[in-house]
Design a protein around this motif. Sequence first.
Motif, PDB file in Angstrom:
ATOM      1  N   THR A   1      51.045  34.576  39.401  1.00  0.00           N
ATOM      2  CA  THR A   1      49.981  35.579  39.259  1.00  0.00           C
ATOM      3  C   THR A   1      49.241  35.643  40.589  1.00  0.00           C
ATOM      4  O   THR A   1      49.117  34.636  41.291  1.00  0.00           O
ATOM      5  N   GLY A   2      48.797  36.837  40.948  1.00  0.00           N
ATOM      6  CA  GLY A   2      48.151  36.990  42.259  1.00  0.00           C
ATOM      7  C   GLY A   2      49.155  36.814  43.380  1.00  0.00           C
ATOM      8  O   GLY A   2      48.797  36.446  44.503  1.00  0.00           O
ATOM      9  N   GLY A   3      50.420  37.081  43.091  1.00  0.00           N
ATOM     10  CA  GLY A   3      51.518  36.808  44.036  1.00  0.00           C
ATOM     11  C   GLY A   3      51.576  37.756  45.222  1.00  0.00           C
ATOM     12  O   GLY A   3      52.367  37.541  46.142  1.00  0.00           O
ATOM     13  N   ALA A   4      50.740  38.811  45.216  1.00  0.00           N
ATOM     14  CA  ALA A   4      50.702  39.688  46.400  1.00  0.00           C
ATOM     15  C   ALA A   4      49.529  39.327  47.300  1.00  0.00           C
ATOM     16  O   ALA A   4      49.284  39.974  48.312  1.00  0.00           O
ATOM     17  N   GLY A   5      48.789  38.287  46.910  1.00  0.00           N
ATOM     18  CA  GLY A   5      47.633  37.859  47.698  1.00  0.00           C
ATOM     19  C   GLY A   5      48.037  36.886  48.788  1.00  0.00           C
ATOM     20  O   GLY A   5      49.226  36.628  49.029  1.00  0.00           O
TER      21      GLY A   5
ATOM     22  N   GLU B   1      52.767  45.355  38.169  1.00  0.00           N
ATOM     23  CA  GLU B   1      51.412  45.701  38.591  1.00  0.00           C
ATOM     24  C   GLU B   1      50.538  45.749  37.347  1.00  0.00           C
ATOM     25  O   GLU B   1      50.829  46.503  36.402  1.00  0.00           O
ATOM     26  N   GLY B   2      49.511  44.930  37.287  1.00  0.00           N
ATOM     27  CA  GLY B   2      48.667  44.947  36.096  1.00  0.00           C
ATOM     28  C   GLY B   2      47.540  43.961  36.190  1.00  0.00           C
ATOM     29  O   GLY B   2      47.472  43.135  37.104  1.00  0.00           O
ATOM     30  N   ASN B   3      46.684  44.034  35.174  1.00  0.00           N
ATOM     31  CA  ASN B   3      45.433  43.291  35.174  1.00  0.00           C
ATOM     32  C   ASN B   3      45.559  41.979  34.390  1.00  0.00           C
ATOM     33  O   ASN B   3      45.979  41.977  33.236  1.00  0.00           O
ATOM     34  N   ILE B   4      45.146  40.903  35.014  1.00  0.00           N
ATOM     35  CA  ILE B   4      45.227  39.573  34.406  1.00  0.00           C
ATOM     36  C   ILE B   4      44.305  39.443  33.184  1.00  0.00           C
ATOM     37  O   ILE B   4      44.502  38.560  32.352  1.00  0.00           O
ATOM     38  N   SER B   5      43.312  40.315  33.073  1.00  0.00           N
ATOM     39  CA  SER B   5      42.439  40.196  31.902  1.00  0.00           C
ATOM     40  C   SER B   5      42.831  41.157  30.775  1.00  0.00           C
ATOM     41  O   SER B   5      42.048  41.390  29.853  1.00  0.00           O
TER      42      SER B   5
ATOM     43  N   HIS C   1      49.343  30.031  38.724  1.00  0.00           N
ATOM     44  CA  HIS C   1      48.279  31.004  38.436  1.00  0.00           C
ATOM     45  C   HIS C   1      47.281  31.077  39.601  1.00  0.00           C
ATOM     46  O   HIS C   1      46.434  30.205  39.761  1.00  0.00           O
ATOM     47  N   GLN C   2      47.431  32.131  40.397  1.00  0.00           N
ATOM     48  CA  GLN C   2      46.582  32.308  41.584  1.00  0.00           C
ATOM     49  C   GLN C   2      45.611  33.476  41.443  1.00  0.00           C
ATOM     50  O   GLN C   2      44.614  33.540  42.168  1.00  0.00           O
ATOM     51  N   ALA C   3      45.905  34.416  40.553  1.00  0.00           N
ATOM     52  CA  ALA C   3      45.076  35.632  40.471  1.00  0.00           C
ATOM     53  C   ALA C   3      43.638  35.268  40.141  1.00  0.00           C
ATOM     54  O   ALA C   3      43.382  34.492  39.228  1.00  0.00           O
TER      55      ALA C   3
ATOM     56  N   MET D   1      39.222  36.613  41.051  1.00  0.00           N
ATOM     57  CA  MET D   1      38.196  37.240  41.864  1.00  0.00           C
ATOM     58  C   MET D   1      37.712  36.101  42.762  1.00  0.00           C
ATOM     59  O   MET D   1      37.163  35.119  42.256  1.00  0.00           O
ATOM     60  N   VAL D   2      37.957  36.187  44.061  1.00  0.00           N
ATOM     61  CA  VAL D   2      37.849  34.988  44.890  1.00  0.00           C
ATOM     62  C   VAL D   2      36.554  34.898  45.701  1.00  0.00           C
ATOM     63  O   VAL D   2      36.343  33.910  46.402  1.00  0.00           O
ATOM     64  N   SER D   3      35.726  35.922  45.608  1.00  0.00           N
ATOM     65  CA  SER D   3      34.541  35.926  46.465  1.00  0.00           C
ATOM     66  C   SER D   3      33.314  35.321  45.777  1.00  0.00           C
ATOM     67  O   SER D   3      32.913  35.780  44.704  1.00  0.00           O
TER      68      SER D   3
ATOM     69  N   LEU E   1      47.411  25.630  38.144  1.00  0.00           N
ATOM     70  CA  LEU E   1      46.291  26.557  38.327  1.00  0.00           C
ATOM     71  C   LEU E   1      45.566  26.326  39.651  1.00  0.00           C
ATOM     72  O   LEU E   1      45.314  25.167  40.026  1.00  0.00           O
ATOM     73  N   ALA E   2      45.205  27.426  40.301  1.00  0.00           N
ATOM     74  CA  ALA E   2      44.420  27.337  41.541  1.00  0.00           C
ATOM     75  C   ALA E   2      42.966  27.120  41.176  1.00  0.00           C
ATOM     76  O   ALA E   2      42.316  28.006  40.636  1.00  0.00           O
ATOM     77  N   SER E   3      42.464  25.910  41.439  1.00  0.00           N
ATOM     78  CA  SER E   3      41.036  25.683  41.298  1.00  0.00           C
ATOM     79  C   SER E   3      40.432  25.676  42.700  1.00  0.00           C
ATOM     80  O   SER E   3      41.081  26.167  43.649  1.00  0.00           O
TER      81      SER E   3
ATOM     82  N   PHE F   1      40.745  23.268  49.154  1.00  0.00           N
ATOM     83  CA  PHE F   1      39.591  23.304  50.051  1.00  0.00           C
ATOM     84  C   PHE F   1      39.676  24.603  50.873  1.00  0.00           C
ATOM     85  O   PHE F   1      40.024  25.624  50.308  1.00  0.00           O
ATOM     86  N   ASN F   2      39.405  24.600  52.159  1.00  0.00           N
ATOM     87  CA  ASN F   2      39.369  25.875  52.896  1.00  0.00           C
ATOM     88  C   ASN F   2      40.763  26.215  53.416  1.00  0.00           C
ATOM     89  O   ASN F   2      41.184  25.672  54.440  1.00  0.00           O
ATOM     90  N   VAL F   3      41.428  27.087  52.703  1.00  0.00           N
ATOM     91  CA  VAL F   3      42.814  27.428  53.036  1.00  0.00           C
ATOM     92  C   VAL F   3      42.808  28.519  54.121  1.00  0.00           C
ATOM     93  O   VAL F   3      41.996  29.439  54.069  1.00  0.00           O
ATOM     94  N   TYR F   4      43.716  28.388  55.088  1.00  0.00           N
ATOM     95  CA  TYR F   4      43.817  29.416  56.127  1.00  0.00           C
ATOM     96  C   TYR F   4      45.280  29.609  56.486  1.00  0.00           C
ATOM     97  O   TYR F   4      46.131  28.769  56.155  1.00  0.00           O
TER      98      TYR F   4
ATOM     99  N   ARG G   1      48.356  36.123  56.732  1.00  0.00           N
ATOM    100  CA  ARG G   1      48.113  36.987  55.559  1.00  0.00           C
ATOM    101  C   ARG G   1      46.723  36.862  54.979  1.00  0.00           C
ATOM    102  O   ARG G   1      46.413  37.532  54.014  1.00  0.00           O
ATOM    103  N   GLN G   2      45.897  35.969  55.529  1.00  0.00           N
ATOM    104  CA  GLN G   2      44.516  35.956  55.066  1.00  0.00           C
ATOM    105  C   GLN G   2      43.856  37.136  55.767  1.00  0.00           C
ATOM    106  O   GLN G   2      43.893  37.222  56.997  1.00  0.00           O
ATOM    107  N   ASP G   3      43.288  38.025  54.987  1.00  0.00           N
ATOM    108  CA  ASP G   3      42.842  39.306  55.520  1.00  0.00           C
ATOM    109  C   ASP G   3      41.594  39.140  56.403  1.00  0.00           C
ATOM    110  O   ASP G   3      40.503  38.892  55.898  1.00  0.00           O
TER     111      ASP G   3
END
Length: 311
Positions: free
Chosen positions: A6-10, A52-56, A73-75, A77-79, A115-117, A170-173, A176-178
């Motif tokens: 999930t979130g595989g295009a991120g 293409e679709g919504n995880i919720s 599971h990566q999808a 809202m990351v901000s 899961l991505a925590s 932690f702080n991933v870099y 592809r990080q926009d």
Amino acid sequence: MKILVTGGAGFIGSHIAEELVSHKQDVRILDNFSAGKLKNIRHFEKKVELLEGNISDKATVDDAVKGCNYIFHQAAMVSVEESIKNPVKTWDINIKGTLLVLGAASRMGVKRVVLASSAAVYGDTLALPKREDGALNPKSPYGESKHINEMNAEKYLKDFKLQTVCLRYFNVYGPRQDPDSPYSGVISKFVSAALRKERPIIYGDGEQTRDFVFVKDVVKANLLAMSEKKAAGQVFNIGTGTETSINSLWKEIKKQTKSKLVPIHKAPREGDIRRSFASIVKAGKVLKYRPEYSLEEGLKYTIEWIKENSS
Ligand SMILES: NC(=O)c1ccc[n+]([C@@H]2O[C@H](COP(=O)([O-])OP(=O)(O)OC[C@H]3O[C@@H](n4cnc5c(N)ncnc54)[C@H](O)[C@@H]3O)[C@@H](O)[C@H]2O)c1
């Protein structure tokens, strides 16, 4: 064997999907492209199944999980900033979305969900390095959502015998990080400023520290979390175990980009955590996780990528 990312295009998800494809795995991606980009997966798009679709949305998640043996599971809202402005949206995507993934996975007999925590679950706790068994005090709806997801993951293991593993990144870099996203990490921002010959902004004195981990090491950790038997039901920090100040990060980027720019210092950001770095002892012991990329090397790849991809 089918694997859902999930979130595989991120940013991180596309690296996980690419690595799996390189191992000839059958990969399905679910992403709504709210932040993810087709260009992140363009070079292997034909080798994955793209939904293409919504995880919720329950029906979407059920369709995505159907027939899968494993899920990364990566999808999300990351901000952090957006989560403060919009806690309901954060709840919907991060908590409801994760519950739908866990629910579908347990109903459909998925073997394991990784899961991505996030290190955001530690919030402003003072203990250093951050250890998995230490106190948690998330300071934003984003951090809270990741904490709740960890608890729900544990619940699904206990109540429904679904194997779950949570990785506190932690702080991933990395590539592809926009760099143009207002929520992008400090590394993308500094590199992109250096290349555009714009002075970088440092909040406060720049002596605050973070644990910067290269995306390929995070991918490795995910694969280990999926395959290591003893990992089920556990939470692991994924960082490098070293702290780097924002000033020394800029110094390295300045050196590699041959920049002569002098940073602009602004007032410290409210709630900015002074020091943060991971204890990776547990991940080392159980997952045999060893970060392979030094900051210097990881930055080299990141700078190359930003050079090639900036407009
Ligand atoms: N980058 C970091 O430093 C970092 C640190 C800690 C944790 N994380 C976690 O790692 C994961 C991946 O983060 P990233 O940095 O790659 O961010 P990203 O924004 O590049 O990736 C997230 C992906 O999820 C997708 N997405 C968002 N909302 C969705 C929805 N409603 N339905 C379907 N897809 C949706 C986006 O389009 C995007 O492709 C996230 O769970 C994030 O919280 C990242």
